[in-house]
Motif scaffolding. Structure first.
Motif, PDB file in Angstrom:
ATOM      1  N   ARG A   1      -1.686 -10.305   2.428  1.00 59.07           N
ATOM      2  CA  ARG A   1      -2.015 -11.661   2.296  1.00 59.07           C
ATOM      3  C   ARG A   1      -0.931 -12.795   1.890  1.00 59.07           C
ATOM      4  N   ASN A   2      -0.214 -12.332   0.875  1.00 58.51           N
ATOM      5  CA  ASN A   2       0.752 -13.207   0.451  1.00 58.51           C
ATOM      6  C   ASN A   2       2.088 -13.134   1.461  1.00 58.51           C
ATOM      7  N   VAL A   3       2.128 -12.337   2.285  1.00 61.11           N
ATOM      8  CA  VAL A   3       3.120 -12.199   3.148  1.00 61.11           C
ATOM      9  C   VAL A   3       2.795 -13.254   4.386  1.00 61.11           C
ATOM     10  N   ARG A   4       1.557 -12.999   4.788  1.00 56.79           N
ATOM     11  CA  ARG A   4       1.133 -14.075   6.081  1.00 56.79           C
ATOM     12  C   ARG A   4       1.419 -15.564   5.533  1.00 56.79           C
TER      13      ARG A   4
ATOM     14  N   HIS B   1       8.407  -8.514  -1.358  1.00 55.52           N
ATOM     15  CA  HIS B   1       6.935  -8.298  -1.667  1.00 55.52           C
ATOM     16  C   HIS B   1       6.400  -7.023  -1.832  1.00 55.52           C
ATOM     17  N   THR B   2       5.549  -6.687  -2.821  1.00 53.01           N
ATOM     18  CA  THR B   2       4.720  -5.430  -2.969  1.00 53.01           C
ATOM     19  C   THR B   2       3.233  -5.937  -2.649  1.00 53.01           C
TER      20      THR B   2
ATOM     21  N   PHE C   1       1.383   5.881 -11.600  1.00 52.79           N
ATOM     22  CA  PHE C   1       1.342   6.439 -10.167  1.00 52.79           C
ATOM     23  C   PHE C   1       2.172   5.526  -9.012  1.00 52.79           C
ATOM     24  N   LYS C   2       3.315   5.589  -9.139  1.00 52.91           N
ATOM     25  CA  LYS C   2       4.300   4.576  -8.300  1.00 52.91           C
ATOM     26  C   LYS C   2       3.838   4.613  -6.705  1.00 52.91           C
ATOM     27  N   GLN C   3       3.665   5.738  -6.428  1.00 53.91           N
ATOM     28  CA  GLN C   3       3.193   5.858  -4.771  1.00 53.91           C
ATOM     29  C   GLN C   3       1.907   5.022  -4.534  1.00 53.91           C
ATOM     30  N   GLY C   4       1.180   4.741  -5.633  1.00 53.07           N
ATOM     31  CA  GLY C   4       0.015   3.867  -5.341  1.00 53.07           C
ATOM     32  C   GLY C   4       0.478   2.555  -4.808  1.00 53.07           C
ATOM     33  N   ASP C   5       1.528   2.100  -5.183  1.00 54.76           N
ATOM     34  CA  ASP C   5       2.084   0.661  -4.842  1.00 54.76           C
ATOM     35  C   ASP C   5       3.062   0.678  -3.540  1.00 54.76           C
ATOM     36  N   TYR C   6       2.425   1.202  -2.507  1.00 52.66           N
ATOM     37  CA  TYR C   6       2.863   1.659  -1.186  1.00 52.66           C
ATOM     38  C   TYR C   6       3.814   0.528  -0.542  1.00 52.66           C
ATOM     39  N   LEU C   7       3.072  -0.804  -0.338  1.00 50.22           N
ATOM     40  CA  LEU C   7       3.539  -1.725   0.314  1.00 50.22           C
ATOM     41  C   LEU C   7       5.146  -2.201  -0.054  1.00 50.22           C
ATOM     42  N   LYS C   8       5.972  -2.233   0.920  1.00 54.82           N
ATOM     43  CA  LYS C   8       7.090  -2.768   0.707  1.00 54.82           C
ATOM     44  C   LYS C   8       7.495  -3.926   1.938  1.00 54.82           C
ATOM     45  N   VAL C   9       7.918  -4.988   1.543  1.00 55.55           N
ATOM     46  CA  VAL C   9       8.212  -6.102   2.498  1.00 55.55           C
ATOM     47  C   VAL C   9       9.530  -6.683   2.284  1.00 55.55           C
ATOM     48  N   VAL C  10      10.374  -6.829   3.182  1.00 52.91           N
ATOM     49  CA  VAL C  10      11.564  -7.727   2.801  1.00 52.91           C
ATOM     50  C   VAL C  10      11.854  -8.603   3.806  1.00 52.91           C
ATOM     51  N   PHE C  11      12.059  -9.769   3.332  1.00 55.38           N
ATOM     52  CA  PHE C  11      12.484 -10.845   4.378  1.00 55.38           C
ATOM     53  C   PHE C  11      14.092 -10.825   4.340  1.00 55.38           C
ATOM     54  N   ILE C  12      14.417 -10.659   5.601  1.00 57.95           N
ATOM     55  CA  ILE C  12      16.073 -10.527   5.744  1.00 57.95           C
ATOM     56  C   ILE C  12      16.464 -11.565   6.699  1.00 57.95           C
TER      57      ILE C  12
END
Length: 398
Positions: A209-212, A371-372, A383-394
């Motif tokens: 949502r935040n990425v869009r 963004h996560t 439980f760090k793997q629960g925060d699975y989303l990784k988005v980078v604007f390059i």
């Protein structure tokens, strides 16, 4: 009533559980072969028979179950789930009050205290995702708890616990009134068509949502946009609404064409002025390079694992090469939105893929933002793997 077992945990895993780690891995349990009944309650103790916590047995791709409580003697019943759900719903109060966003996650598994189940909201309808037969044994308690907390039009469920990790085909409707589909929901004022009755995928991934929103509000205006692995075209729609000069959406699934046309049309966008291509993404990269096509904004959001007739893609192994293909068709000064939902590596490692891709193509770049997961996808630091989303604007500098 679920069977109850006392299970001894080895020293290393006992220490992890005491620090708040929620996933019960196979290696943590001694005498694991005793467990036969999915949904059995596990009373975990250390090797000196000291209480650690209470969990349940439910095999899924991540492990053998989840911790539920660290209170000795706590009963896992409808009242237990009611308290967990009540807290989660209260934490999403701002979402329920936002008329511009009518689709969001209400309960996020271990982040809200019960691993193996998530609940999403779609304009009065709730969708429960069950990730193991173990948690499914608590279905009546969880659904009755939910019914006692919210007003709802209807409740649907998705069983995601096939032995091969696939979706269990079944009638998804649970209770209330059946929806009329497509159901039109809003995300930051943009319309989406969702189908709660067509299997595991409903038509939009809420975690982006935040990425869009950033693409629409900051990056899209006047840009020629390429959306790879486009699914139903959600990124493309936000780019078009944000003033993109043109969007190109590419996905190998035949359904993506009609679904993307539908999403554009719901938002008053002329889909015939956009390119919607059903093709193998890997093949399209080669086509674009051969035709000297280039784009100002490229959105790269592959599944963590994908297989086509000629390609098998694993994010951990292949994302770097996918980025190299992307760099080749991105304009200098253009932006790549690199995204992955793979949980087996973190943001720091993801950035090493980005760095290696640019170095190997003799390019330079600047990271604009990261963004996560959004706020409704609650996670816990244990439980760090629960925060699975990784988005980078390059930004591609050259």
């Amino acid at each position: 009533m679920q069977n109850q077992y006392t299970m001894v945990v080895g020293p290393k895993h006992a220490e992890k559980f005491k620090k708040g780690y929620p996933l019960i891995e196979k290696e943590a349990l001694q005498d694991v072969e005793e467990l036969q009944e999915e949904g059995a309650i596990l009373h975990l103790v250390d090797q000196k028979n000291r209480f650690i916590g209470i969990g349940y047995y439910g095999k899924q791709n991540k492990g053998y179950g989840w911790m539920l409580s660290r209170k000795e003697g706590e009963v896992i019943d409808q009242s237990f789930f009611y308290k967990r759900l009540k807290s989660a719903i209260a934490n999403r109060k701002s979402f329920f009050e936002d008329a511009n966003t009518t689709a969001f996650r209400v309960f996020n598994g271990e982040g809200d205290g019960v691993g193996g189940v998530t609940i999403e909201y779609f304009d009065g309808y709730y969708v429960i995702n069950w990730y193991s037969e173990g948690i499914y044994q608590f279905k009546d308690d969880i659904i009755n708890a939910l019914k006692g907390l919210v007003d709802f039009k209807g409740i649907y469920e998705k069983k995601r616990f096939d032995t091969k990790g696939k979706y269990v085909e079944d009638d998804d409707f649970v209770t209330g009134e059946r929806g009329e589909f497509p159901l039109i929901v809003k995300e930051n004022g943009v319309n989406f068509a969702v189908y709660l009755n067509e299997g595991a995928m409903v038509g939009v991934f809420l975690d982006q949502r935040n990425v869009r929103k950033q693409i629409r509000d900051v990056y899209a205006k006047g840009k020629n946009v390429l959306n790879m692995f486009s699914y139903t075209g959600a990124f493309s729609v936000f780019a078009a609404v944000g003033g993109a000069s043109k969007t190109t959406s590419v996905d190998v699934a035949n359904r993506s064409l009609a679904k993307t046309i539908e999403q554009f049309s719901l938002n008053g966008v002329d889909y015939e002025a956009q390119d919607i291509i059903v093709d193998d993404v890997f093949k399209y990269f080669k086509f674009a390079a051969k035709k000297n096509l280039s784009y100002d904004l490229v959105i790269l959001d592959p599944p963590s694992f994908a297989k086509t007739k000629k390609h098998t893609f694993s994010a951990a192994k292949d994302y770097k090469n996918l980025l190299k293909d992307t760099i080749a068709i991105t304009e200098n000064g253009g932006v790549i939105v690199a995204s992955t939902n793979a949980s087996n590596f973190d943001m720091n490692r993801f950035k090493t893929f980005i760095d290696a891709a640019f170095k190997e193509t003799n390019g330079k770049y600047k990271i604009l933002e990261e963004h996560t997961l959004p706020e409704d996808f609650k996670t816990i630091t244990e439980f760090k793997q629960g925060d699975y989303l990784k988005v980078v604007f390059i930004k591609k500098i050259k």
